[in-house]
Structure formats: C-alpha cells, structure tokens
Design a protein around this motif. Structure first.
Motif, PDB file in Angstrom:
ATOM      1  N   GLU A 199       0.827  -1.198   0.000  1.00  0.00           N
ATOM      2  CA  GLU A 199       0.000   0.000   0.000  1.00  0.00           C
ATOM      3  C   GLU A 199       0.865   1.253   0.000  1.00  0.00           C
ATOM      4  OE1 GLU A 199      -2.102  -3.005   2.831  1.00  0.00           O
ATOM      5  OE2 GLU A 199      -0.059  -2.310   2.420  1.00  0.00           O
ATOM      6  N   SER A 200       0.341   2.321  -0.582  1.00  0.00           N
ATOM      7  CA  SER A 200       1.007   3.606  -0.568  1.00  0.00           C
ATOM      8  C   SER A 200      -0.031   4.706  -0.725  1.00  0.00           C
ATOM      9  CB  SER A 200       2.056   3.701  -1.682  1.00  0.00           C
ATOM     10  OG  SER A 200       1.458   3.589  -2.958  1.00  0.00           O
TER      11      SER A 200
ATOM     12  N   GLY B  56      -0.853   7.047   1.703  1.00  0.00           N
ATOM     13  CA  GLY B  56      -1.380   7.565   2.945  1.00  0.00           C
ATOM     14  C   GLY B  56      -0.579   8.750   3.451  1.00  0.00           C
TER      15      GLY B  56
ATOM     16  N   LEU C   7      -5.309   6.126  -2.027  1.00  0.00           N
ATOM     17  CA  LEU C   7      -4.440   5.016  -1.698  1.00  0.00           C
ATOM     18  C   LEU C   7      -4.265   4.108  -2.902  1.00  0.00           C
ATOM     19  CD1 LEU C   7      -5.785   3.944   1.807  1.00  0.00           C
ATOM     20  CD2 LEU C   7      -3.966   5.577   1.272  1.00  0.00           C
TER      21      LEU C   7
ATOM     22  N   CYS D 272      -2.531   0.191  -4.096  1.00  0.00           N
ATOM     23  CA  CYS D 272      -2.044  -1.111  -3.660  1.00  0.00           C
ATOM     24  C   CYS D 272      -1.444  -1.810  -4.858  1.00  0.00           C
ATOM     25  CB  CYS D 272      -3.183  -1.933  -3.064  1.00  0.00           C
ATOM     26  SG  CYS D 272      -2.760  -3.656  -2.716  1.00  0.00           S
TER      27      CYS D 272
ATOM     28  N   ASN E 139      -0.976   1.008   5.546  1.00  0.00           N
ATOM     29  CA  ASN E 139      -0.544   2.375   5.269  1.00  0.00           C
ATOM     30  C   ASN E 139      -1.366   3.319   6.136  1.00  0.00           C
ATOM     31  OD1 ASN E 139      -0.479   4.863   2.816  1.00  0.00           O
ATOM     32  ND2 ASN E 139       1.390   3.837   3.493  1.00  0.00           N
TER      33      ASN E 139
END
Length: 121
Positions: free
Chosen positions: A6-7, A9, A20, A22, A115
């Motif tokens: 995940e990224s 956040g 977000l 994934c 995240n």
C-alpha cells in the motif's frame, strides 16, 4: 510469492482527500476480488470496501459509502481507494487484501503491510 504494498497515505485535513494505491505481485490480479480493510487506533479491523475481479460490482461499508470509491487497473496490477470528505473517524491503518476468488467471499488470504492515514487539523 503473493505481495501487496500500500502507498499514498499520510496526513489530510478534515474535508480533504487522499488516494491510496495497492501494488500487487505474485498472482494474477484480474482473477481475484480485492478489499480494503482499516484499523482505527485502539479499535478492531473494519472492512471498508470490496471490488469484483473485473470491477463489475463494488461494495462499501456504511461509514464510507458516498465518500470513498474503490477501483482497479488490472493492466497495472493496482488497486485504488479514493477517499473524499475525510473526517477524524477515518484515521487508521489501511490494508489492501486479496480475496479467495473472483467475487466477494468474505475470506481474505493475503494482506499488505498497511498504510497510515491521519485526518487532523
């Protein structure tokens, strides 16, 4: 090996937005339904949203319906969660998770590392 990362956040102000992502690897994303799950500080896991393998159906928790949008780009092996009109109650760690098949099964067999999303003024 199945991997979900995940990224996107971070910190958002009340009423703001975050997106977000994934990134999936180790399996064919287009063959599986996917979900987002979150955990608020001091609370248990809460299912947020899910999407069928081909994007033909989506579902949302009542707490985020009309504010969050789940989507996927199977060609990019990526799942997304667009979060709008954020409030402090949306604060928590958000996890991307893989379901067992193409549709909603309620069984998640792989999870990302999570995240953190913080909504605060």
């Amino acid at each position: 090996q199945v991997q979900l990362v995940e990224s996107g956040g971070g910190l958002a102000q009340p009423g703001g937005s975050l997106r977000l992502s994934c990134a999936a690897s180790g399996f064919t994303l287009s063959s599986y339904a996917m979900s987002w799950v979150r955990q608020a500080p001091g609370k248990g896991l809460e299912w947020v949203s899910g999407i069928y393998s081909d994007g033909s159906d989506t579902g949302y928790a009542d707490s985020v319906k009309a504010r969050f949008t789940i989507s996927r780009d199977n060609a990019k092996n990526t799942l997304y969660l667009e979060m709008n009109s954020l409030s402090a109650e949306d604060t928590g760690v958000y996890y991307c998770a893989k379901e067992l098949g193409w549709g909603s099964s309620g069984a998640l067999d792989a999870w990302g590392q999570g995240n953190l999303v913080t909504v605060s003024s």
